[in-house]
Design an enzyme around this catalytic site. Structure first.
Site, PDB file in Angstrom:
ATOM      1  N   THR A 115       0.850  -1.203   0.000  1.00  0.00           N
ATOM      2  CA  THR A 115       0.000   0.000   0.000  1.00  0.00           C
ATOM      3  C   THR A 115       0.882   1.248   0.000  1.00  0.00           C
ATOM      4  O   THR A 115       0.620   2.201  -0.747  1.00  0.00           O
ATOM      5  CB  THR A 115      -0.940  -0.006   1.221  1.00  0.00           C
ATOM      6  OG1 THR A 115      -1.429  -1.332   1.435  1.00  0.00           O
ATOM      7  CG2 THR A 115      -2.123   0.932   1.010  1.00  0.00           C
ATOM      8  N   GLU A 153       9.430   1.689  11.201  1.00  0.00           N
ATOM      9  CA  GLU A 153       8.074   2.225  11.017  1.00  0.00           C
ATOM     10  C   GLU A 153       7.574   2.885  12.299  1.00  0.00           C
ATOM     11  O   GLU A 153       6.948   3.944  12.256  1.00  0.00           O
ATOM     12  CB  GLU A 153       7.119   1.094  10.617  1.00  0.00           C
ATOM     13  CG  GLU A 153       7.361   0.600   9.195  1.00  0.00           C
ATOM     14  CD  GLU A 153       6.549  -0.632   8.831  1.00  0.00           C
ATOM     15  OE1 GLU A 153       6.355  -0.855   7.633  1.00  0.00           O
ATOM     16  OE2 GLU A 153       6.118  -1.366   9.726  1.00  0.00           O
TER      17      GLU A 153
HETATM   18  C1  5RP Z   1       5.558  -3.633   6.839  1.00  0.00           C
HETATM   19  C2  5RP Z   1       4.198  -3.280   7.315  1.00  0.00           C
HETATM   20  C3  5RP Z   1       3.154  -3.042   6.280  1.00  0.00           C
HETATM   21  O1  5RP Z   1       2.647  -1.761   6.454  1.00  0.00           O
HETATM   22  C4  5RP Z   1       2.063  -4.042   6.453  1.00  0.00           C
HETATM   23  O2  5RP Z   1       2.645  -5.346   6.365  1.00  0.00           O
HETATM   24  C5  5RP Z   1       0.968  -3.901   5.391  1.00  0.00           C
HETATM   25  O3  5RP Z   1       1.468  -4.247   4.146  1.00  0.00           O
HETATM   26  P1  5RP Z   1       0.624  -4.140   2.820  1.00  0.00           P
HETATM   27  O4  5RP Z   1       0.401  -2.687   2.546  1.00  0.00           O
HETATM   28  O5  5RP Z   1       1.492  -4.817   1.788  1.00  0.00           O
HETATM   29  O6  5RP Z   1      -0.672  -4.887   3.024  1.00  0.00           O
HETATM   30  O7  5RP Z   1       3.936  -3.158   8.482  1.00  0.00           O
HETATM   31  O8  5RP Z   1       6.419  -3.919   7.903  1.00  0.00           O
END
Ligand code: 5RP
Length: 228
Positions: free
Chosen positions: A28, A103
Site C-alpha cells: 500500500t 516504522e
Molecule cells: C511492513 C508493514 C506493512 O505496512 C504491512 O505489512 C501492510 O502491508 P501491505 O500494505 O502490503 O498490506 O507493516 O512492515
C-alpha cells in the site's frame, strides 16, 4: 480498482508542498510513494522523505524524492504507512513486511500519522494476523523461550530464499511471529512485551495513528478517526 491504490491516493490529499514525510513499507505504501514521486516530478514539490525500509528508500530514490535520515530532524510533518490489522481505536498490528522498528520510530516522530489499508484490514479485535516481535539475534533462543511463556505459537521468521536462513531486518534483528489469534488488551500486551529482555520492539502501534484511510474495491474510501 485496487483498494490499496484508492487508500494511497486519498492519503496524498493530506500532503502539502514542503513537508517532511515518513514513507512506509509494503504494497500500500508503494502506491503512496509512487504518487508522491509524481508530485515531485510533475509539480516540482519540495518534500523530503524518510523511508522506513531499504525497499522504500530504493523506490523513493528511483522516483527522485529527496531523502533525509530521521536523525536529521526532531519531528516529521506527516507519516503515511500501511497496516496488517487496525481496530476502531486505530490500534494496529504492523511488521508483516519486517520493517516495524523503523516504522514505529517514524510514526512516533510524526506530527500526524495516517494509515492506509484495504478495507479487509479493519477488525473488531486484533490478533488474527501473527504479531511480529523484533528481537536481538544474540541469545535469541532465550528471548524466544520468554515469549513462548504466553502459550501461543511463536516462530522465528525465515528469509524468502527457502534455505532455512532467518529473516534479518534492516537493523540486523530477528522477527518472532506470535500467533495470538485474539488480543484482548493490546496496550497492556505491548507494554509487557517491550519490557522483556532481548525484545527491541513489537508490531503493536497504540495511540500513534490519527486517521485510518480504508480503500474499497469500487474505488471509494472511508476515513476513520481516532476517538481521542
Ligand atoms: C511492513 C508493514 C506493512 O505496512 C504491512 O505489512 C501492510 O502491508 P501491505 O500494505 O502490503 O498490506 O507493516 O512492515
Amino acid at each position: 480498482m485496487d483498494p490499496k491504490l484508492a487508500a494511497a491516493q486519498k492519503a496524498l490529499e493530506f500532503v502539502r508542498d514542503g513537508m517532511d514525510i515518513g514513507l512506509g513499507t509494503g504494497s500500500t505504501a508503494v502506491h503512496f510513494i509512487d504518487g508522491l514521486g509524481a508530485k515531485v516530478r510533475e509539480l516540482g514539490w519540495k518534500v523530503r522523505g524518510v523511508p522506513t525500509s531499504e525497499r522504500s528508500r530504493v523506490q523513493a530514490q528511483q522516483l527522485g524524492i529527496p531523502l533525509i535520515d530521521l536523525s536529521e530532524v526532531t519531528q516529521l510533518d506527516l507519516a503515511i504507512d500501511g497496516a496488517d490489522e487496525a481496530d476502531a481505536d486505530l490500534s494496529l498490528i504492523k511488521g508483516g513486511g519486517g520493517a516495524l522498528l523503523r516504522e514505529k520510530l517514524v510514526a512516533a516522530a510524526a506530527h500526524e500519522f495516517i494509515v492506509v489499508a484495504d478495507s479487509s484490514k479493519f477488525k473488531t479485535t486484533l490478533g488474527a494476523f501473527p504479531l511480529p516481535v523484533a528481537i536481538v539475534p544474540f541469545g535469541w533462543t532465550t528471548t524466544a523461550a520468554r515469549l513462548e511463556k504466553y502459550g501461543v505459537e511463536a516462530n522465528r521468521r525465515l528469509g524468502a530464499n527457502a534455505s532455512g536462513e532467518p529473516y534479518i531486518t534492516d537493523d540486523g534483528l530477528y522477527i518472532i511471529d506470535m500467533h495470538f489469534d485474539r488480543i484482548e488488551d493490546s496496550a497492556e500486551l505491548e507494554r509487557e512485551l517491550k519490557s522483556m529482555t532481548g525484545v527491541v520492539d513489537v508490531g503493536l502501534f497504540i495511540g500513534l495513528a490519527s486517521k485510518l484511510i480504508l480503500g474499497f474495491e469500487d474505488g471509494h474510501t472511508e476515513i476513520k478517526l481516532r476517538a481521542s
